[in-house]
Design a protein around this motif. Structure first.
Motif, PDB file in Angstrom:
ATOM      1  N   LEU A 167       0.838  -1.193   0.000  1.00 17.94           N
ATOM      2  CA  LEU A 167       0.000   0.000   0.000  1.00 17.94           C
ATOM      3  C   LEU A 167       0.872   1.242   0.000  1.00 17.94           C
TER       4      LEU A 167
ATOM      5  N   LYS B 292       1.438   5.089   1.279  1.00 12.41           N
ATOM      6  CA  LYS B 292       1.106   6.004   2.375  1.00 12.41           C
ATOM      7  C   LYS B 292       0.084   7.061   1.926  1.00 12.41           C
TER       8      LYS B 292
ATOM      9  N   PHE C 273      -4.466   4.849   0.818  1.00  9.79           N
ATOM     10  CA  PHE C 273      -5.275   3.630   0.927  1.00  9.79           C
ATOM     11  C   PHE C 273      -6.454   3.895   1.853  1.00  9.79           C
TER      12      PHE C 273
ATOM     13  N   GLU D 253      -9.694   2.000   4.336  1.00  5.98           N
ATOM     14  CA  GLU D 253      -9.864   0.898   5.285  1.00  5.98           C
ATOM     15  C   GLU D 253     -10.081  -0.437   4.587  1.00  5.98           C
TER      16      GLU D 253
ATOM     17  N   ASP E 194      -8.817  -1.551   1.925  1.00 10.90           N
ATOM     18  CA  ASP E 194      -7.540  -2.119   1.477  1.00 10.90           C
ATOM     19  C   ASP E 194      -6.864  -2.914   2.596  1.00 10.90           C
ATOM     20  N   LEU E 195      -7.093  -2.449   3.833  1.00 14.71           N
ATOM     21  CA  LEU E 195      -6.450  -3.107   4.979  1.00 14.71           C
ATOM     22  C   LEU E 195      -7.075  -4.464   5.284  1.00 14.71           C
ATOM     23  N   LYS E 196      -8.271  -4.679   4.773  1.00 14.08           N
ATOM     24  CA  LYS E 196      -8.927  -5.968   5.020  1.00 14.08           C
ATOM     25  C   LYS E 196      -8.343  -7.072   4.149  1.00 14.08           C
TER      26      LYS E 196
ATOM     27  N   CYS F 266       0.556  -6.156   5.479  1.00 14.11           N
ATOM     28  CA  CYS F 266       0.696  -5.118   4.467  1.00 14.11           C
ATOM     29  C   CYS F 266       1.927  -4.286   4.740  1.00 14.11           C
TER      30      CYS F 266
ATOM     31  N   ILE G  74       3.429  -0.611   3.984  1.00 12.29           N
ATOM     32  CA  ILE G  74       3.030   0.721   3.541  1.00 12.29           C
ATOM     33  C   ILE G  74       4.283   1.511   3.200  1.00 12.29           C
TER      34      ILE G  74
END
Ligand code: ZN
Length: 266
Positions: A154, A156, A159, A161, A163-165, A170, A172
């Motif tokens: 990802l 900085k 992205f 939320e 994307d975090l799933k 991950c 960054i």
């Protein structure tokens, strides 16, 4: 239904770059060897009997792999195979040493017994000593890739939320990237164990622990090792021997009539 050849699906070996090695054999100053056997000799002379005693092998910070000296702590109780080491005892002894000296293992005597191996009690002691000295004998051995399934890359501030799933881990970054490897440092620590007998024999092992700093994947192994005696220019003088005799008298505590429950047989 036909199966395709799945060999190409095998996960590639993680990339490993070697940075250092743990000792494969033990280096010991002749002075330290002479001192160890002299302690056994003095025990025999002073107490008119052979007793098991233990001490620590010492090194200088700038060369942790070379045993330069033997440190004799206060021995609690010198029974046959009752040399049980506690980390408290080791810590106390380390504190009494000069800043630039470290404990890199332990040494003990089986006296006049013909038992030329490490006992079960000894095996436990190896691990106690290794635990204690690990921080000071630690060095980087390798950088090793951590194989991550579903690594998500990802950028900085770019992205959301959702994307975090995705993904298991991950990364960054501050710019767009398409590929990344995570490499962790594998640290290795060691300690030496030496057992000697009055008749001049000695056996020794190296105990090693390797740990990945991120994965915390840890392996511990022990190996029988050769010992190489090194002439460091120092030899045991008459003054040294006198001082050592006083030390033996003060620190070795033969217990000739132990309660039976304390006797742990080899
Ligand atoms: Zn032993």
């Amino acid at each position: 239904m036909r199966f395709k050849d799945l060999s190409h699906l095998k996960r590639p070996e993680p990339l490993t770059i070697t940075l250092g090695n743990l000792p494969q054999h033990i280096l010991m100053a002749k002075y330290a060897k002479d001192k160890a056997f002299k302690i056994s000799e003095r025990v025999g002379v002073i107490f008119e009997k052979s007793f098991e005693w233990y001490g620590f092998t010492l090194a200088n910070n700038d060369h942790p792999e070379l045993i330069t000296d033997i440190g004799l702590p206060q021995n609690d109780l010198n029974l046959q195979d009752y040399t049980t080491l506690g980390s408290q005892r080791i810590a106390e002894f380390q504190e009494s040493l000069p800043e630039d000296v470290l404990i890199n293992g332990w040494i003990h005597s089986h006296g006049d017994l013909n038992y030329k191996h490490f006992s079960n009690t000894d095996e436990k002691n190896h691990l106690t000593v290794l635990d204690f000295v690990a921080a000071r004998t630690r060095k980087p051995l390798a950088k090793k890739e951590i194989a991550i399934q579903d690594l998500v890359l990802l950028e900085k501030d770019r992205f959301v939320e959702k994307d975090l799933k995705k993904g298991s881990i991950c990364l960054i970054t501050d710019g767009p990237i398409t590929e990344a490897k995570i490499m962790e440092t594998i640290y290795g620590s060691f300690c030496y164990s030496i057992v000697i007998g009055d008749k001049g024999w000695h056996e020794q092992e190296i105990h090693c622990r390797e740990m990945g700093i991120l994965s915390e994947h840890t392996t511990v192994r022990s190996q029988t090792a050769n010992i190489e005696f090194v002439d460091t220019g120092r030899s045991l003088s008459q003054d040294d021997i006198r001082a050592l005799s006083d030390e033996v008298e003060k620190k070795i505590k033969p217990h000739t009539d132990p309660p039976p429950e304390l006797i742990e047989r080899m």
